[in-house]
Scaffold this active site. Structure first.
Site, PDB file in Angstrom:
ATOM      1  CG  ASN A  83       3.623   0.103   2.198  1.00 41.59           C
ATOM      2  OD1 ASN A  83       3.098  -0.753   1.557  1.00 41.59           O
ATOM      3  ND2 ASN A  83       4.769   0.373   1.999  1.00 41.59           N
ATOM      4  N   GLY A  84       2.874  -2.837   3.307  1.00 37.21           N
ATOM      5  CA  GLY A  84       3.620  -4.219   3.604  1.00 37.21           C
ATOM      6  C   GLY A  84       3.049  -5.664   4.158  1.00 37.21           C
ATOM      7  CB  CYS A 103      -1.011  -0.131   0.789  1.00 40.43           C
ATOM      8  SG  CYS A 103      -1.714  -1.383   1.534  1.00 40.43           S
ATOM      9  CB  ILE A 110      13.318  -8.627 -19.199  1.00 39.38           C
ATOM     10  CG1 ILE A 110      14.011  -7.790 -18.367  1.00 39.38           C
ATOM     11  CG2 ILE A 110      11.841  -8.391 -18.993  1.00 39.38           C
ATOM     12  CD1 ILE A 110      13.502  -6.601 -17.941  1.00 39.38           C
ATOM     13  NE  ARG A 170      -7.384  -4.091   1.219  1.00 44.91           N
ATOM     14  CZ  ARG A 170      -8.053  -4.814   1.741  1.00 44.91           C
ATOM     15  NH1 ARG A 170      -9.425  -4.173   1.862  1.00 44.91           N
ATOM     16  NH2 ARG A 170      -7.719  -5.792   2.221  1.00 44.91           N
TER      17      ARG A 170
END
Length: 614
Positions: free
Chosen positions: A76-77, A2, A289, A50
């Site tokens: 956040n996390g 988040c 990549i 979120r």
């Protein structure tokens, strides 16, 4: 995963406070595209964006309050051991309303106070406000996987997951930090706790900050000590590493959304893919990549691992339009940041997000197990330094007669390193623009924010090898590698998880004698031993490259026109008082092949783009 932000107002909040917190939230929409929320009291505004990963229902909406309303949190996390912590809390009488890790962290704080952070195994940045004491606590995980910025200006206190939301309403002092500019030119990033702005700071990894009634105090809750245990053997250490990695990967599978893994073809990402693939009952989605330049292309190595474990493999050779992509990369970084591997990380994250919401990566292995070339070359220079001075003097004189080419210049610098102190030779290898070049660019001599020297002195280590790992873990890892991974993945709403940075694994690596990490030219010895029966021999023997970028050639070809238009023919760098003649000399020396200044020029291109965006 988040984005969080908030403001504590010293006096009466402004009339547009509602609009302000909404604008701050909007600036983090890429980090949290699934939901948004705010919470306000008389003096406090909290905002949250979120990305729903665990308990994707509305029950885990943030900001979240305890049932009694005493504590309110934005977070956040991921707390990977949230199920185990929840069981412990339930045993203590806690009742849960959700199935996610957010409430576990909040209830844990209400129960244990700040001791809860030491119980958490995860990546996290959180802000918890306690109403009765008018106290705000900010916290960042042990290794700094998740970011958190803060500032105090005119009595107001502001914080955010990124810098951009803080550059509103004169919330912070936005004066340029001249020492940070020197640091950027030296290291290509700004070491914590500084940022490019005087009024914005990074909360350091493993730290929490307590703000109450206009005063704030920062304190550490975790320290890493290098205390080698000589009872470890290569085999016993490899067995323990394998056990810890398996559990770290097991915990990082916890997700209510699709999960995959980055696969560069190098040892670290291959070890994660091997471990994860063996735990899953269905093919793992892997993403790689490459670029057309064969020296920057590891797709063949990635395919070997993908074939070995029958992953659902996705790869692409990319030729990005740099005029379109690079300004976006610079904007998401928030301050000057010139690790060129942010480009491949941006591209592989964009590709992965088309199919998954969570991706595991192999970041951290180089810091734990001595994988970086600058560590190896510093140790080789130390050995060369034991050659008698008269013999080295002869060698130095002979080097003076050789032509000025990039290759011979490398030998000259190696020779000079033998006369430096261990810290100085190590720091020199982490330096892009040296002191003379920085003085030429900025017109006057100045000092870089020297967090690296501070960390070298603070390292609780018994050998120079472990001191180098300590500096990398405390500076380069959080402020470069993890910053790049966070911003480039979250730019696409993708959560990146790093199992090699499970704190238990990090603490274990610090107990190993340095010879089990690097010895006689072989790096990551213990990790290679742990993976010997799992990975193809080619993976164990190849040299480190990762998601690399052919920057030296690009600055002579693909990026030549963009650099000239953005830097040489523009006045963008006037904003930071860069001397144009010094830039032009670097440019000409690189174009004529006198020296490889690709990374120097890349950093100036990034700096010019950042200046244009201000």
């Amino acid at each position: 995963m988040c984005g969080i932000n908030g403001v504590i107002w010293r006096n009466a909040p402004p009339d547009d406070r509602d609009t302000l917190i909404q604008q701050m939230n909007a600036a983090l929409s890429h980090r949290g595209p699934d939901d948004a929320g705010t919470w306000q009291s008389a003096q406090v505004d909290l905002g949250h964006r979120r990305l729903s990963v665990i308990d994707t229902t509305v029950a885990s909406h943030q900001p979240m309050q305890t049932a009694d309303g005493e504590h309110v949190m934005v977070y956040n996390g991921e707390i990977y051991n949230y199920l185990e912590l929840r069981a412990t809390l339930e045993g203590l009488g806690c009742v849960f309303r959700t199935g996610g890790d957010t409430e576990v962290l909040l209830q844990g704080f209400a129960t244990w106070g700040m001791d809860v952070f030491s119980r958490c195994n995860g990546m996290f940045a959180a802000a918890i406000y306690t109403q009765s004491t008018e106290t705000l606590v900010l916290v960042r995980d042990r290794l700094g996987i998740k970011p958190l910025f803060f500032g105090s200006h005119r009595g107001n206190f502001v914080f955010s997951s990124e810098i951009k939301p803080m550059l509103r309403h004169e919330l912070v002092d936005q004066t340029l930090n001249s020492e940070a500019l020197h640091a950027y030119l030296q290291y290509l990033y700004v070491p914590a706790p500084d940022t490019i702005y005087q009024g914005i700071h990074k909360l350091r990894p493993g730290h929490c900050l307590v703000f109450r009634r206009g005063e704030w105090e920062e304190r550490s809750y975790w320290q890493l000590n290098y205390e080698p245990d000589t009872s470890w053997t290569l085999d016993s250490a490899a067995e323990q590493l394998d056990t810890l990695l398996e559990d770290a990967v097991r915990l990082r599978q916890r997700s209510d959304v699709p999960l995959g893994a980055f696969l560069s073809g190098g040892l670290d990402s291959s070890a994660v893919v091997a471990t994860l693939s063996q735990q899953l009952t269905q093919p793992l989605k892997t993403f790689s990549i490459g670029f057309a330049d064969k020296d920057a292309n590891e797709l063949a190595y990635a395919r070997l691992v993908a074939d070995r474990f029958q992953t659902d493999h996705h790869e692409a050779i990319l030729s990005p339009n740099m005029e379109e992509v690079l300004p976006s990369l610079v904007a998401h970084m928030g301050e000057p940041f010139a690790d060129s591997s942010m480009l491949p990380m941006w591209l592989v994250s964009r590709m992965a997000r088309e199919q998954v919401t969570v991706a595991l990566s192999g970041d951290g292995g180089d810091e734990l197990f001595a994988g970086y070339s600058w560590t190896h070359m510093s140790l080789r220079a130390a050995r060369y330094g034991r050659v008698p001075r008269p013999l080295r003097a002869v060698a130095g004189a002979l080097l003076g007669f050789l032509p000025q080419t990039p290759q011979w210049n490398r030998y000259r610098r190696f020779h000079q390193d033998s006369y430096r102190s261990p810290m100085d030779r190590f720091q020199r290898r982490l330096t892009c623009f040296d002191e003379t070049q920085r003085t030429a660019l900025l017109g006057t001599p100045g000092s870089a924010a020297d967090q690296l020297s501070h960390q070298w002195e603070a390292a609780r280590a018994t050998c120079d090898g472990d001191r180098m790992l300590h500096v990398d873990t405390h500076c380069y890892l959080p402020d470069d590698i993890l910053t790049k991974v966070d911003r480039m993945s979250m730019a696409h709403g993708l959560e990146a998880r790093v199992p090699l940075l499970d704190y238990r694994l990090v603490e274990f690596a610090a107990t190993l004698p340095f010879s089990l990490k690097y010895c006689r030219g072989q790096s990551k010895r213990v990790l290679k031993q742990a993976m010997r029966s799992k990975l193809p021999p080619e993976t164990l023997l190849q040299r480190k490259r990762g998601f690399s970028l052919p920057i030296q050639q690009w600055m002579r070809h693909d990026l030549k026109e963009l650099f000239y238009d953005t830097v040489i023919a523009s006045d963008a760098l006037d904003a930071v008082s860069i001397e144009s003649r010094a830039v032009e000399k670097l440019w000409q020396d690189h174009q004529r092949g006198r020296e490889n200044y690709g990374h120097h020029l890349w950093s100036l291109l990034v700096l010019a783009l950042w200046c244009q965006q201000q």
